[in-house]
Design a protein around this motif. Structure first.
Motif, PDB file in Angstrom:
ATOM      1  N   HIS A   1      32.880 -21.779  12.585  1.00  0.00           N
ATOM      2  CA  HIS A   1      32.968 -23.216  12.317  1.00  0.00           C
ATOM      3  C   HIS A   1      34.346 -23.785  12.629  1.00  0.00           C
ATOM      4  CE1 HIS A   1      30.102 -21.549   9.099  1.00  0.00           C
ATOM      5  NE2 HIS A   1      29.377 -21.907  10.147  1.00  0.00           N
TER       6      HIS A   1
ATOM      7  N   THR B   1      42.055 -26.499  11.478  1.00  0.00           N
ATOM      8  CA  THR B   1      41.227 -26.381  12.677  1.00  0.00           C
ATOM      9  C   THR B   1      42.032 -26.830  13.890  1.00  0.00           C
ATOM     10  OG1 THR B   1      39.105 -26.940  13.701  1.00  0.00           O
ATOM     11  CG2 THR B   1      40.209 -28.699  12.484  1.00  0.00           C
TER      12      THR B   1
ATOM     13  N   ALA C   1      34.660 -28.390  15.968  1.00  0.00           N
ATOM     14  CA  ALA C   1      34.281 -27.774  14.696  1.00  0.00           C
ATOM     15  C   ALA C   1      33.136 -28.538  14.037  1.00  0.00           C
ATOM     16  CB  ALA C   1      35.489 -27.729  13.767  1.00  0.00           C
TER      17      ALA C   1
ATOM     18  N   GLU D   1      29.944 -27.384  15.416  1.00  0.00           N
ATOM     19  CA  GLU D   1      29.577 -26.075  14.863  1.00  0.00           C
ATOM     20  C   GLU D   1      29.037 -26.216  13.446  1.00  0.00           C
ATOM     21  OE1 GLU D   1      32.074 -22.644  15.354  1.00  0.00           O
ATOM     22  OE2 GLU D   1      33.289 -23.671  16.863  1.00  0.00           O
ATOM     23  N   LEU D   2      29.681 -27.047  12.651  1.00  0.00           N
ATOM     24  CA  LEU D   2      29.213 -27.274  11.283  1.00  0.00           C
ATOM     25  C   LEU D   2      27.819 -27.892  11.291  1.00  0.00           C
ATOM     26  CD1 LEU D   2      32.468 -28.693   9.661  1.00  0.00           C
ATOM     27  CD2 LEU D   2      31.397 -26.520   9.091  1.00  0.00           C
TER      28      LEU D   2
ATOM     29  N   ALA E   1      25.110 -25.468  11.961  1.00  0.00           N
ATOM     30  CA  ALA E   1      24.885 -24.570  10.833  1.00  0.00           C
ATOM     31  C   ALA E   1      24.361 -25.297   9.597  1.00  0.00           C
ATOM     32  CB  ALA E   1      26.179 -23.843  10.490  1.00  0.00           C
TER      33      ALA E   1
ATOM     34  N   SER F   1      27.616 -29.813   8.098  1.00  0.00           N
ATOM     35  CA  SER F   1      28.433 -30.989   8.401  1.00  0.00           C
ATOM     36  C   SER F   1      28.233 -32.087   7.379  1.00  0.00           C
ATOM     37  CB  SER F   1      28.108 -31.521   9.798  1.00  0.00           C
ATOM     38  OG  SER F   1      28.822 -32.718  10.057  1.00  0.00           O
TER      39      SER F   1
ATOM     40  N   VAL G   1      33.045 -31.446   5.423  1.00  0.00           N
ATOM     41  CA  VAL G   1      32.060 -30.397   5.186  1.00  0.00           C
ATOM     42  C   VAL G   1      31.039 -30.954   4.194  1.00  0.00           C
ATOM     43  CG1 VAL G   1      31.693 -28.052   4.321  1.00  0.00           C
ATOM     44  CG2 VAL G   1      33.789 -28.615   5.573  1.00  0.00           C
TER      45      VAL G   1
ATOM     46  N   LEU H   1      30.785 -20.433   4.413  1.00  0.00           N
ATOM     47  CA  LEU H   1      31.587 -21.383   5.187  1.00  0.00           C
ATOM     48  C   LEU H   1      32.694 -20.670   5.959  1.00  0.00           C
ATOM     49  CD1 LEU H   1      32.326 -24.362   5.854  1.00  0.00           C
ATOM     50  CD2 LEU H   1      33.779 -24.341   3.806  1.00  0.00           C
TER      51      LEU H   1
END
Length: 289
Positions: free
Chosen positions: A3, A87, A93, A96-97, A100, A103, A130, A186
Motif C-alpha cells: 500500500h 509514502t 498509494a 493500492e489502498l 485492497a 481507501s 485510510v 494495513l
C-alpha cells in the motif's frame, strides 16, 4: 511494505487552544516550529521535529469539510486524533489502498507558507485517507512530502529534553488482538503477542495495543484511559539521556512519574496525549505481560 506505506511519518494531536498547547510542550523541553497555517484546510499547527518523524499540534481555525473529522474529534476531547504514514507517492498509494478495499477517499494536495532566513516558501503535501474501519482507535492517512527541506530544518531538531524520535504509538483497547489485526493487514506485518499486549511493526515506530489495566502501570489513572475505546492513548519518545530528560521535566513543574527507566507525563497536562520518555522503550520491562 504494501500500500505504498513506509512507517509512521508523524502523529497528530488535535487541540482546542494552540497557544496553550505550544506552551505545554515547550515546558516539557520540546523545540516547536513557528505557527504554520494550512492555506487550503484552514487549520494551524506547530510541529515537534525529529530526524525521521515528528509530532504535530493541530487546531482548526475555520470549520470546513476537509477538517470535519478533527472538529468532530474535538467535540469530545483533545488528544491523539491521527497518525500520518510515510509514502513516496500518495496517489499511487491511494490506488493500492482502493484495490485492497482500504481507501478512505481521493488524494488531496495542500500546503502552508513557511518563513525561512532565505525568504518565504511553501511546504507542500499530498495526503490520502485510510478507511476508518482499517484503523480502529484513530484515523490514519498517508502523507507525501514534496518539500522536505522546508519541513525538516536543522534548527528545530535539537530538544532540551534530548528527544530524538518516536518510540511507539500506544493504543488502548479492551480486545488488543482484534484491534491489532487490522493494523497488521494495513502494514503487511503480523501481530506480535507480548502477554496481554499486541505489537504491530510499521517500518518506523511500532504500534503497541494494550488493555487499560496494562497501561495504568505507565500512567496510573490517566483520564485518557477512560475515553471510549479503542483509542490512540499516547506515545513514547526516545531520549538521549534519561537523567538529563528527567531534570528538564522536573524543571517544567508538570507532574512526572519516573520508574523502570521511563518518565511519564499524564494526558491532563499535555492536551490529551499521555507521553512516555525513555532511552529504550522495553515493553517487557515497562508494561506487565
Amino acid at each position: 511494505m504494501p500500500h505504498g506505506i513506509d512507517g509512521i511519518d508523524h502523529l497528530v494531536i488535535a487541540v482546542r487552544d494552540l497557544d496553550k498547547a505550544r506552551e505545554a510542550y515547550a515546558r516539557l523541553g520540546f523545540t516547536l516550529t513557528a505557527r504554520g497555517r494550512h492555506t487550503e484546510l484552514k487549520s494551524a499547527n506547530h510541529t515537534i521535529m525529529f530526524a525521521d518523524d515528528y509530532v504535530e499540534l493541530l487546531a482548526i481555525e475555520e470549520p470546513s469539510p476537509a477538517t470535519a473529522a478533527w472538529s468532530e474529534f474535538l467535540k469530545t476531547r483533545e488528544g491523539l486524533a491521527a497518525a500520518a504514514l510515510k509514502t513516496a507517492d500518495a496517489r499511487s498509494a491511494q490506488a493500492e489502498l482502493a484495490a485492497a478495499g482500504l481507501s478512505g477517499g481521493e488524494a488531496v494536495d495542500f500546503g502552508r507558507p513557511v518563513d525561512l532566513p532565505e525568504g518565504r516558501r511553501d511546504a507542500r503535501f499530498t495526503i490520502t485517507q485510510v478507511a476508518p474501519a482499517a484503523t480502529p482507535g484513530g484515523r490514519m492517512f498517508l502523507c507525501q512530502h514534496h518539500t522536505r527541506d522546508v519541513v525538516w530544518r536543522s534548527e528545530y531538531l535539537t530538544h532540551e529534553n534530548g528527544a530524538t524520535a518516536l518510540a511507539a504509538l500506544i493504543v488502548a483497547a479492551d480486545d488488543p488482538e482484534a484491534v491489532a489485526g487490522p493494523y497488521a493487514t494495513l502494514f503487511g506485518t503480523r501481530v506480535e503477542p507480548r502477554g496481554v499486549i499486541r505489537v504491530v511493526q510499521t517500518g518506523g515506530a511500532p504500534i503497541v495495543v494494550a488493555p487499560p489495566a496494562a497501561l495504568t502501570h505507565l500512567w496510573a489513572d490517566d483520564p485518557v484511559l477512560s475515553a471510549p475505546r479503542p483509542c490512540f492513548a499516547g506515545f513514547a519518545v526516545k531520549v538521549k539521556d534519561f537523567y538529563a530528560a528527567q531534570q528538564v521535566l522536573q524543571k517544567s513543574k508538570l507532574p512526572t512519574i519516573a520508574g523502570e527507566g521511563v518518565l511519564r507525563v499524564a494526558s491532563r497536562h499535555t492536551h490529551g496525549a499521555a507521553i512516555a520518555f525513555a532511552e529504550t522503550f522495553d515493553l517487557a520491562r515497562v508494561l506487565p505481560g
